[in-house]
Scaffold this active site. Structure first.
Site, PDB file in Angstrom:
ATOM      1  N   ARG A 127       0.827  -1.227   0.000  1.00  0.00           N
ATOM      2  CA  ARG A 127       0.000   0.000   0.000  1.00  0.00           C
ATOM      3  C   ARG A 127       0.861   1.278   0.000  1.00  0.00           C
ATOM      4  O   ARG A 127       0.453   2.312   0.530  1.00  0.00           O
ATOM      5  CB  ARG A 127      -0.960   0.042   1.198  1.00  0.00           C
ATOM      6  CG  ARG A 127      -1.995  -1.067   1.200  1.00  0.00           C
ATOM      7  CD  ARG A 127      -2.945  -0.977   0.015  1.00  0.00           C
ATOM      8  NE  ARG A 127      -4.048  -1.901   0.162  1.00  0.00           N
ATOM      9  CZ  ARG A 127      -4.035  -3.175  -0.266  1.00  0.00           C
ATOM     10  NH1 ARG A 127      -2.983  -3.645  -0.907  1.00  0.00           N
ATOM     11  NH2 ARG A 127      -5.074  -3.955  -0.077  1.00  0.00           N
ATOM     12  N   CYS A 148     -10.908  -0.533   2.994  1.00  0.00           N
ATOM     13  CA  CYS A 148     -10.291  -0.823   4.287  1.00  0.00           C
ATOM     14  C   CYS A 148      -9.742   0.456   4.914  1.00  0.00           C
ATOM     15  O   CYS A 148      -9.101   1.262   4.248  1.00  0.00           O
ATOM     16  CB  CYS A 148      -9.185  -1.860   4.122  1.00  0.00           C
ATOM     17  SG  CYS A 148      -9.851  -3.501   3.843  1.00  0.00           S
ATOM     18  N   GLU A 184      -5.014   3.455   6.313  1.00  0.00           N
ATOM     19  CA  GLU A 184      -4.858   3.174   4.880  1.00  0.00           C
ATOM     20  C   GLU A 184      -5.520   4.286   4.076  1.00  0.00           C
ATOM     21  O   GLU A 184      -5.077   4.657   2.996  1.00  0.00           O
ATOM     22  CB  GLU A 184      -5.492   1.824   4.536  1.00  0.00           C
ATOM     23  CG  GLU A 184      -4.802   1.164   3.367  1.00  0.00           C
ATOM     24  CD  GLU A 184      -5.737   0.647   2.319  1.00  0.00           C
ATOM     25  OE1 GLU A 184      -5.706   1.189   1.204  1.00  0.00           O
ATOM     26  OE2 GLU A 184      -6.493  -0.296   2.607  1.00  0.00           O
TER      27      GLU A 184
HETATM   28  N1  EPU Z   1     -11.313 -11.416   9.243  1.00  0.00           N
HETATM   29  C1  EPU Z   1     -12.016 -11.618  10.399  1.00  0.00           C
HETATM   30  N2  EPU Z   1     -12.998 -10.729  10.715  1.00  0.00           N
HETATM   31  C2  EPU Z   1     -13.286  -9.650   9.936  1.00  0.00           C
HETATM   32  C3  EPU Z   1     -12.571  -9.457   8.763  1.00  0.00           C
HETATM   33  C4  EPU Z   1     -11.573 -10.359   8.435  1.00  0.00           C
HETATM   34  O1  EPU Z   1     -11.782 -12.570  11.134  1.00  0.00           O
HETATM   35  O2  EPU Z   1     -14.195  -8.886  10.300  1.00  0.00           O
HETATM   36  C5  EPU Z   1     -10.293 -12.408   8.884  1.00  0.00           C
HETATM   37  C6  EPU Z   1     -10.731 -13.229   7.672  1.00  0.00           C
HETATM   38  O3  EPU Z   1     -11.497 -14.324   8.067  1.00  0.00           O
HETATM   39  C7  EPU Z   1      -9.414 -13.626   7.073  1.00  0.00           C
HETATM   40  C8  EPU Z   1      -8.500 -12.456   7.386  1.00  0.00           C
HETATM   41  O4  EPU Z   1      -9.113 -11.747   8.458  1.00  0.00           O
HETATM   42  O5  EPU Z   1      -8.890 -14.756   7.746  1.00  0.00           O
HETATM   43  C9  EPU Z   1      -8.279 -11.560   6.180  1.00  0.00           C
HETATM   44  O6  EPU Z   1      -9.532 -11.027   5.784  1.00  0.00           O
HETATM   45  P1  EPU Z   1      -9.877 -10.736   4.255  1.00  0.00           P
HETATM   46  O7  EPU Z   1      -9.624 -11.965   3.460  1.00  0.00           O
HETATM   47  O8  EPU Z   1     -11.220 -10.128   4.215  1.00  0.00           O
HETATM   48  O9  EPU Z   1      -8.797  -9.723   3.771  1.00  0.00           O
HETATM   49  P2  EPU Z   1      -8.194  -8.445   4.459  1.00  0.00           P
HETATM   50  O10 EPU Z   1      -6.771  -8.756   4.783  1.00  0.00           O
HETATM   51  O11 EPU Z   1      -9.069  -7.970   5.574  1.00  0.00           O
HETATM   52  C10 EPU Z   1      -7.280  -7.385   2.280  1.00  0.00           C
HETATM   53  C11 EPU Z   1      -7.199  -5.982   1.749  1.00  0.00           C
HETATM   54  C12 EPU Z   1      -8.489  -5.619   1.039  1.00  0.00           C
HETATM   55  C13 EPU Z   1      -8.786  -6.636  -0.042  1.00  0.00           C
HETATM   56  C14 EPU Z   1      -8.898  -8.000   0.634  1.00  0.00           C
HETATM   57  C15 EPU Z   1      -9.230  -9.129  -0.328  1.00  0.00           C
HETATM   58  C16 EPU Z   1      -5.856  -4.590   3.235  1.00  0.00           C
HETATM   59  C17 EPU Z   1      -5.871  -3.590   4.330  1.00  0.00           C
HETATM   60  N3  EPU Z   1      -7.033  -5.049   2.849  1.00  0.00           N
HETATM   61  O12 EPU Z   1      -8.256  -7.366   3.299  1.00  0.00           O
HETATM   62  O13 EPU Z   1      -8.275  -4.360   0.432  1.00  0.00           O
HETATM   63  O14 EPU Z   1      -9.978  -6.317  -0.721  1.00  0.00           O
HETATM   64  O15 EPU Z   1      -7.629  -8.303   1.271  1.00  0.00           O
HETATM   65  O16 EPU Z   1      -8.107  -9.733  -0.811  1.00  0.00           O
HETATM   66  O17 EPU Z   1      -4.780  -4.921   2.720  1.00  0.00           O
HETATM   67  C18 EPU Z   1      -8.486  -2.014   0.718  1.00  0.00           C
HETATM   68  O18 EPU Z   1      -7.277  -1.972   0.552  1.00  0.00           O
HETATM   69  O19 EPU Z   1      -9.188  -0.995   0.888  1.00  0.00           O
HETATM   70  C19 EPU Z   1      -9.117  -3.316   0.776  1.00  0.00           C
HETATM   71  C20 EPU Z   1     -10.379  -3.472   1.082  1.00  0.00           C
END
Ligand code: EPU
Length: 326
Positions: free
Chosen positions: A176, A226, A320
């Site tokens: 990012r 995010c 972010e």
């Molecule tokens: N999780 C939870 N509870 C929640 C949310 C997530 O337990 O409320 C757990 C999920 O079960 C999973 C892990 O956290 O094990 C990761 O969650 P997720 O797969 O939703 O991905 P993320 O790491 O939260 C990242 C990016 C998103 C992108 C998603 C999909 C960042 C900050 N976020 O989210 O990007 O869409 O992966 O690949 O890097 C953005 O940058 O604005 C954004 C939304």
């Protein structure tokens, strides 16, 4: 916040007669939050965009280029400067490359790639905002990141006043992050290097990405994606308090990256609201505007989350989302 003076405003209005004054930024952001930009201009060519930035600098007017408005929170008091929106689009497919203008929508370019039988950018289908904004923040999701697909970026370097083509390495991408967040540049266009592949497989992958997004992220709400970066750690000593307090999923330990959404979830904060700003009930790292939220509600809620993460789990969450006018 220093107010712009009449002379500054007049020079800008004379040079760009279509400049609007006191334009509500709530109209131009995904969060639907934000007071007025003192000046607001939509430009339609690279030359006009560069001239607008140059005029702002000469007049000592703070400037901000708005991509799609998908990753920014504007203060309730607005922004004492010029917001420039680049309505500059146009793309072409050239072998395994796609060349796009900064104002092209990321999701559209991802679909164009798949239609052209190119693979590697299916993940971009659900990314909100413009591809210029995606380059700026090295956007990523579902295993892909802009840094994996960018070949070159066409920029105007504001300090040297030179137009340049940067290679991928020169963009200094990190999670990012890019050099564009640290040095003033105007991103004009990008060329993506993809690969010829099976169009049907790519289509299926794109649909799977869209379905996964629907499944795990709030839909049909006003949000800026995010709110916080995920927490990368080099050494487990950096997450000692968290480790002591919670059972961390093994996937996160293995990837040396703790999901901010999981942290917020485990703090029991999903659904927590201040004013009309709420932590999504679907995903802990999304903050949604329930309707009529103020930037100050968002700041109060985000500060509350940061404080809880720090005090209870020893984790320092980093923003972010970009802040404008604060
Ligand atoms: N999780 C939870 N509870 C929640 C949310 C997530 O337990 O409320 C757990 C999920 O079960 C999973 C892990 O956290 O094990 C990761 O969650 P997720 O797969 O939703 O991905 P993320 O790491 O939260 C990242 C990016 C998103 C992108 C998603 C999909 C960042 C900050 N976020 O989210 O990007 O869409 O992966 O690949 O890097 C953005 O940058 O604005 C954004 C939304």
């Amino acid at each position: 916040m220093n107010m712009l003076n009449e002379a500054q405003v007049n020079v800008f209005l004379q040079t760009f007669p279509l400049t609007k004054q006191n334009e509500s930024m709530a109209l131009h952001t995904y969060m639907k939050i934000g007071g007025p930009a003192r000046l607001y201009l939509v430009v339609h060519s690279d030359e006009e965009l560069i001239q607008a930035v140059q005029t702002a600098i000469e007049q000592k007017i703070p400037w901000y280029i708005l991509g799609g408005g998908s990753n920014v929170l504007v203060a309730d008091e607005g922004y004492q400067g010029i917001v420039i929106q680049a309505d500059i689009r146009g793309h072409s497919v050239d072998g395994e490359r796609i060349v796009a203008k900064a104002g092209d929508f990321t999701g559209l370019i991802a679909r164009i790639a798949v239609d052209a039988g190119l693979v590697g950018f299916e993940w971009g289908a659900g990314v909100p905002g413009t591809i210029g904004g995606a380059v700026y923040g090295n956007a990523g999701c579902f295993g892909g990141e802009m840094k994996d697909v960018v070949s070159t970026v066409d920029v105007y370097n504001v300090s040297s006043r030179m137009r340049k083509i940067y290679t991928n390495a020169e963009c200094q991408f990190a999670y990012r992050e890019s050099r564009f967040k640290r040095e003033p540049h105007v991103i004009l266009g990008v060329s993506l290097q993809l690969k010829k592949g099976d169009s049907a497989v790519a289509k299926a992958k794109l649909e799977a990405v869209m379905a996964a997004r629907k499944e795990s992220q709030p839909q049909g709400t006003f949000s800026a994606g995010c709110l916080f970066k995920n927490v990368e750690f080099a050494d487990e000593s950096n997450i000692a308090t968290l480790r002591h307090e919670r059972e961390i999923p093994t996937t996160m330990l293995a990837s040396k990256c703790i999901a901010a959404g999981w942290i917020i979830d485990t703090l029991g904060l999903k659904g927590k609201s201040i004013g009309k700003a709420q932590i999504s009930t679907v995903h802990g790292n999304f903050l949604v505007n329930l309707g009529g939220a103020r930037a100050q509600d968002v700041i109060a809620l985000s500060s509350f989350v940061k404080m809880k993460a720090r005090d209870e789990l020893g984790i320092l969450l980093q923003d972010e989302v970009q802040y404008l006018g604060f």
